[in-house]
Design a protein around this motif. Structure first.
Motif, PDB file in Angstrom:
ATOM      1  N   PRO A 108       0.692  -1.137   0.003  1.00  0.00           N
ATOM      2  CA  PRO A 108       0.113  -0.062  -0.074  1.00  0.00           C
ATOM      3  C   PRO A 108       0.845   1.164  -0.066  1.00  0.00           C
ATOM      4  N   ILE A 109       2.071   1.065   0.505  1.00  0.00           N
ATOM      5  CA  ILE A 109       2.869   2.285   0.654  1.00  0.00           C
ATOM      6  C   ILE A 109       3.378   2.962  -0.719  1.00  0.00           C
ATOM      7  N   GLU A 110       3.610   1.665  -1.422  1.00  0.00           N
ATOM      8  CA  GLU A 110       4.102   1.908  -2.787  1.00  0.00           C
ATOM      9  C   GLU A 110       2.968   2.656  -3.582  1.00  0.00           C
ATOM     10  N   TYR A 111       1.742   2.158  -3.626  1.00  0.00           N
ATOM     11  CA  TYR A 111       0.486   2.619  -4.245  1.00  0.00           C
ATOM     12  C   TYR A 111       0.494   4.331  -3.838  1.00  0.00           C
ATOM     13  N   ARG A 112       0.446   4.309  -2.563  1.00  0.00           N
ATOM     14  CA  ARG A 112       0.278   5.673  -2.121  1.00  0.00           C
ATOM     15  C   ARG A 112       1.579   6.726  -2.608  1.00  0.00           C
ATOM     16  N   ARG A 113       2.663   6.180  -2.957  1.00  0.00           N
ATOM     17  CA  ARG A 113       3.915   6.804  -3.494  1.00  0.00           C
ATOM     18  C   ARG A 113       3.555   7.352  -4.880  1.00  0.00           C
ATOM     19  N   GLU A 114       3.052   6.119  -5.476  1.00  0.00           N
ATOM     20  CA  GLU A 114       2.762   6.309  -7.122  1.00  0.00           C
ATOM     21  C   GLU A 114       1.891   7.358  -7.234  1.00  0.00           C
ATOM     22  N   SER A 115       0.724   7.284  -6.648  1.00  0.00           N
ATOM     23  CA  SER A 115      -0.692   7.873  -6.749  1.00  0.00           C
ATOM     24  C   SER A 115      -0.140   9.718  -6.597  1.00  0.00           C
TER      25      SER A 115
END
Lengths: 180, 128
Positions: free
Chosen positions: A171-178
């Motif tokens: 989820p952290i990587e998703y947040r970073r991406e978005s």
């Protein structure tokens, strides 16, 4: 008379919403075919799709997919505009509201399991409230609370684990991406 | 599913974040607490007037049952899976002061000859 052609342009996002809602409808129908011992307790498999969409495409798309799934699923099952549909819609709206808030929680602390659990409790809590005030006023549901909330806990956990298993990134990587 | 494999702890533990554990524990405590407080075991109320069965009621439906007796009306209240004598014309109010009944208990309003027993149901098809 000339035949007029009405052309609806479906954007990539429209197609995406349709495809994901279709996946949710498939799960809803599959779930309805599973015989369950206690009425009112379901695994809520379509919430897996909602949660995956939330992580991948954000809350707005998750809401579209979830609400389309509820309406179309009810049409398929023949429960549209019945109390069953009202319960389904109320539960869906409640879990979307819960997810809108829960999605703001720090992703390093709260993952899909926590979000799934909160959504499940919001879902069943709202449905029980609706039953209590609208469908069966005066009937005491307190004795049934442990059963329904216990089921929500279990299905919330299992669905959350399935989402975690299906996510290619944390989820952290998703947040970073978005946000990037 | 190439990206799923992350090294370190077992995979299931990796999928559950610290806050998730807290939510799981909180949810479990809530369910367990409710289960312990649930009035499930006793679910039938037997109301007698002058030794004869006046009413046999379920705890599921909230309502007040008025039982006529020689002194007046005794009111039996069923709410949220519990039962009590709400009002009684008797002078000492013993059955009213008894409050909400526990499973297996009985409240007896002697002057008005009304008794309320809380017990476990013997289910038959007529109960519902």
């Amino acid at each position: 008379m000339t035949a007029s052609i009405i052309e609806l342009k479906a954007s990539l996002e429209d197609r995406r919403i349709a495809a994901l809602a279709a996946a949710g409808i498939g799960l809803t129908l599959a779930e309805a075919a599973i015989p369950l011992p206690i009425p009112g307790i379901k695994p809520g498999l379509a919430n897996i799709v909602t949660l995956l969409v939330l992580y991948r495409y954000g809350w707005r798309l998750a809401a579209w997919v979830s609400l389309l799934r509820i309406v179309a699923g009810a049409l398929f099952l023949g429960t549209f505009l019945t109390p069953t549909f009202a319960l389904s819609l109320a539960g869906g709206l409640a879990s979307l509201a819960v997810l809108a808030l829960a999605a703001r929680l720090p992703p390093a602390w709260f993952g899909p399991v926590g979000l799934s659990l909160l959504a499940a409790f919001g879902h069943i809590g709202t449905q029980l409230l609706l039953v209590d005030v609208w469908l069966m006023p005066g009937v005491s549901l307190i004795g049934l609370l442990p059963l329904f909330l216990g089921a929500a806990w279990l299905t919330g956990l299992i669905n959350g684990l399935i989402v975690a298993r299906m996510m290619p990134m944390s989820p952290i990587e998703y947040r970073r991406e978005s946000t990037a | 599913m190439a990206g799923v494999k992350r090294s370190g702890r077992s995979q299931v533990a990796q999928w559950i974040y610290p806050g998730d554990w807290l939510l799981l524990a909180g949810g479990f405590a809530l369910v367990a607490g409710l289960a312990l407080h649930a009035p499930a075991p006793a679910d039938r109320v037997l109301i007698k007037q002058a030794g004869r069965t006046f009413a046999e009621a379920s705890l599921r439906l909230n309502r007040i049952i008025a039982v006529p007796g020689p002194l007046g009306t005794t009111e039996v209240e069923i709410r949220d899976g519990r039962v009590r004598v709400k009002a009684d014309p008797g002078p000492r109010q013993l059955c009213v002061n008894q409050g909400w009944l526990k499973a297996g208990e009985a409240a007896i309003c002697l002057p008005n000859r009304v008794s309320v027993e809380l017990g476990r149901a013997a289910y038959d098809s007529l109960n519902y």
